[in-house]
Design a protein around this motif. Structure first.
Motif, PDB file in Angstrom:
ATOM      1  N   THR A 110       0.872  -1.172   0.000  1.00 26.13           N
ATOM      2  CA  THR A 110       0.000   0.000   0.000  1.00 26.13           C
ATOM      3  C   THR A 110       0.907   1.220   0.000  1.00 26.13           C
ATOM      4  OG1 THR A 110      -0.132  -0.036   2.427  1.00 26.13           O
ATOM      5  CG2 THR A 110      -1.905  -1.127   1.218  1.00 26.13           C
ATOM      6  N   ARG A 143       0.259  -7.116   4.046  1.00 25.01           N
ATOM      7  CA  ARG A 143      -1.163  -7.173   3.741  1.00 25.01           C
ATOM      8  C   ARG A 143      -2.015  -7.145   4.996  1.00 25.01           C
ATOM      9  NH1 ARG A 143      -4.918 -11.252   2.924  1.00 25.01           N
ATOM     10  NH2 ARG A 143      -3.398 -12.891   3.313  1.00 25.01           N
ATOM     11  N   GLU A 174      -3.877 -12.561  -4.810  1.00 30.50           N
ATOM     12  CA  GLU A 174      -5.116 -11.921  -5.251  1.00 30.50           C
ATOM     13  C   GLU A 174      -5.263 -10.508  -4.702  1.00 30.50           C
ATOM     14  OE1 GLU A 174      -8.108 -14.691  -4.037  1.00 30.50           O
ATOM     15  OE2 GLU A 174      -7.982 -15.862  -5.900  1.00 30.50           O
ATOM     16  N   ALA A 175      -4.690 -10.264  -3.532  1.00 33.10           N
ATOM     17  CA  ALA A 175      -4.826  -8.939  -2.914  1.00 33.10           C
ATOM     18  C   ALA A 175      -3.778  -7.949  -3.404  1.00 33.10           C
ATOM     19  CB  ALA A 175      -4.734  -9.066  -1.387  1.00 33.10           C
ATOM     20  N   LEU A 176      -2.725  -8.447  -4.063  1.00 32.82           N
ATOM     21  CA  LEU A 176      -1.649  -7.545  -4.477  1.00 32.82           C
ATOM     22  C   LEU A 176      -2.141  -6.591  -5.565  1.00 32.82           C
ATOM     23  CD1 LEU A 176       1.380  -7.009  -3.939  1.00 32.82           C
ATOM     24  CD2 LEU A 176       1.821  -8.275  -6.044  1.00 32.82           C
ATOM     25  N   ASP A 177      -2.024  -5.298  -5.295  1.00 40.28           N
ATOM     26  CA  ASP A 177      -2.469  -4.259  -6.230  1.00 40.28           C
ATOM     27  C   ASP A 177      -1.235  -3.650  -6.880  1.00 40.28           C
ATOM     28  OD1 ASP A 177      -3.626  -2.234  -7.616  1.00 40.28           O
ATOM     29  OD2 ASP A 177      -4.496  -1.206  -5.889  1.00 40.28           O
ATOM     30  N   SER A 233      -1.074  -1.889  -9.519  1.00 35.26           N
ATOM     31  CA  SER A 233      -1.305  -0.508  -9.954  1.00 35.26           C
ATOM     32  C   SER A 233      -0.961   0.479  -8.852  1.00 35.26           C
ATOM     33  CB  SER A 233      -2.760  -0.329 -10.395  1.00 35.26           C
ATOM     34  OG  SER A 233      -3.651  -0.498  -9.299  1.00 35.26           O
ATOM     35  N   ALA A 234      -1.141   0.073  -7.584  1.00 37.64           N
ATOM     36  CA  ALA A 234      -0.784   0.957  -6.472  1.00 37.64           C
ATOM     37  C   ALA A 234       0.710   1.214  -6.448  1.00 37.64           C
ATOM     38  CB  ALA A 234      -1.244   0.356  -5.144  1.00 37.64           C
ATOM     39  N   ASP A 242       1.358   3.677  -9.301  1.00 37.35           N
ATOM     40  CA  ASP A 242       0.870   5.004  -8.921  1.00 37.35           C
ATOM     41  C   ASP A 242       1.790   5.650  -7.890  1.00 37.35           C
ATOM     42  OD1 ASP A 242      -1.246   4.640 -10.617  1.00 37.35           O
ATOM     43  OD2 ASP A 242      -2.687   4.136  -9.037  1.00 37.35           O
ATOM     44  N   ALA A 289       3.644  -8.462 -10.807  1.00 33.30           N
ATOM     45  CA  ALA A 289       2.407  -8.895 -11.467  1.00 33.30           C
ATOM     46  C   ALA A 289       2.530 -10.330 -11.964  1.00 33.30           C
ATOM     47  CB  ALA A 289       2.080  -7.960 -12.623  1.00 33.30           C
TER      48      ALA A 289
END
Length: 307
Positions: free
Chosen positions: A46, A54, A186-189, A191-192, A195, A292
């Protein structure tokens, strides 16, 4: 003397922060069967901080070991509260300002919250154990022991002292590694992560490169931990090998390369020189791409294990 000596050496200090370092020491002292999993099996990101986990380490510790972090009021004083807990056989995790801790290179140089273990009080002397491992601008910190007088302990803890013990809270919960892997993936973002790289790119050169260097340093340690957890699983279950291999061959090396470029960029900014954009591109590009790919492998590997 009131003492419950702990051993701060021989664990994973170089890969953990000071809070986790000393929680791991206390978990081993309490006889936890798995003192690595709670600190290694998390994979996330995050942008706040940034944070590479997480879920809270306290939750993982409770699930994996049956131990919980119990905070205690510093009454009638912080030193007396520590002595009382030690008399009951409970070494104390304490929080204070590293600026005031004479055993650290930060002493007199940098203010930051730091954990340590009080494991003895003998008259006017307190025994301190600290598993912290880091190299700083003012010298190296390594796991070890020291003694300070109790007046100094009282001062560095302060009036609102934060002291805790690890307490049994019931049986450990059965761990399904495949489910942990899938939930992490599955929880890994990703795009964060991209960004975040774009956001700090827009900061002024010096603060931007300082944040980038810190993020990459934390990222290397975080992904090295998770990779080692996966590698240990793969020794027992070949189905885990694809994602373990990706971490070893792609994810951790990508973070290391990004960290090297971030270090150079920070050095240039400190000297007032132009900062190469590629330092930020490494995080938004190769690092994010490797994460990814590993996330996709982690989901399919977890799925195969449940068929």
């Amino acid at each position: 003397m009131t003492a419950v000596r702990v051993d701060p050496t021989g664990l994973d200090a170089e890969l953990l922060d000071c809070y986790d370092d000393n929680l791991q020491v206390l978990a081993r002292h309490a006889g936890a069967a798995d003192v690595r999993g709670p600190f290694f099996r998390d994979w996330g990101f995050t942008a706040e901080g940034p944070e590479f986990s997480r879920e809270p380490v306290e939750r993982r510790l409770r699930e994996d070991t049956g131990l919980t972090v119990a905070w205690h009021p510093p009454l009638p004083s912080a030193v007396e509260a520590c002595a009382a807990l030690l008399a009951e056989g409970r070494p104390v995790l304490a929080m204070g300002d590293a600026y005031d801790m004479p055993w650290l290179p930060y002493a007199g140089h940098a203010h930051m919250t730091h954990s340590f273990v009080v494991d003895a009080i003998d008259g006017g002397t307190a025994g301190i154990a600290d598993a912290y491992h880091n190299d700083t601008a003012w010298g190296s910190a390594r796991p070890g022991r020291t003694e300070i007088d109790t007046a100094r302990l009282a001062g560095l803890l302060g009036a609102d002292a934060r002291i805790a013990t690890l307490e049994p809270a019931g049986p450990a919960m059965p761990l399904d590694p495949a489910e942990v892997m899938r939930a992490n993936a599955e929880a890994l973002d990703v795009s964060a992560l991209r960004d975040y790289a774009d956001r700090i790119r827009r900061l002024d050169d010096r603060p931007g490169t300082e944040e980038l260097a810190l993020a990459c340093w934390l990222g290397v340690r975080s992904r090295t931990r998770y990779g080692r957890w996966l590698a240990a699983l793969a020794e027992r279950d070949p189905a885990v090998a694809p994602v373990a291999d990706r971490f070893r061959d792609e994810v951790v090396p990508a973070w290391r390369r990004a960290s090297e470029r971030a270090y150079i960029a920070r050095q240039r900014a400190e000297r007032g020189r132009a900062v190469p954009a590629g330092a930020f591109d490494a995080l938004a590009g190769p690092v994010a791409d490797a994460e990814a790919a590993a996330a996709g492998t982690g989901v399919t590997t977890g799925g195969r294990e449940h068929r």
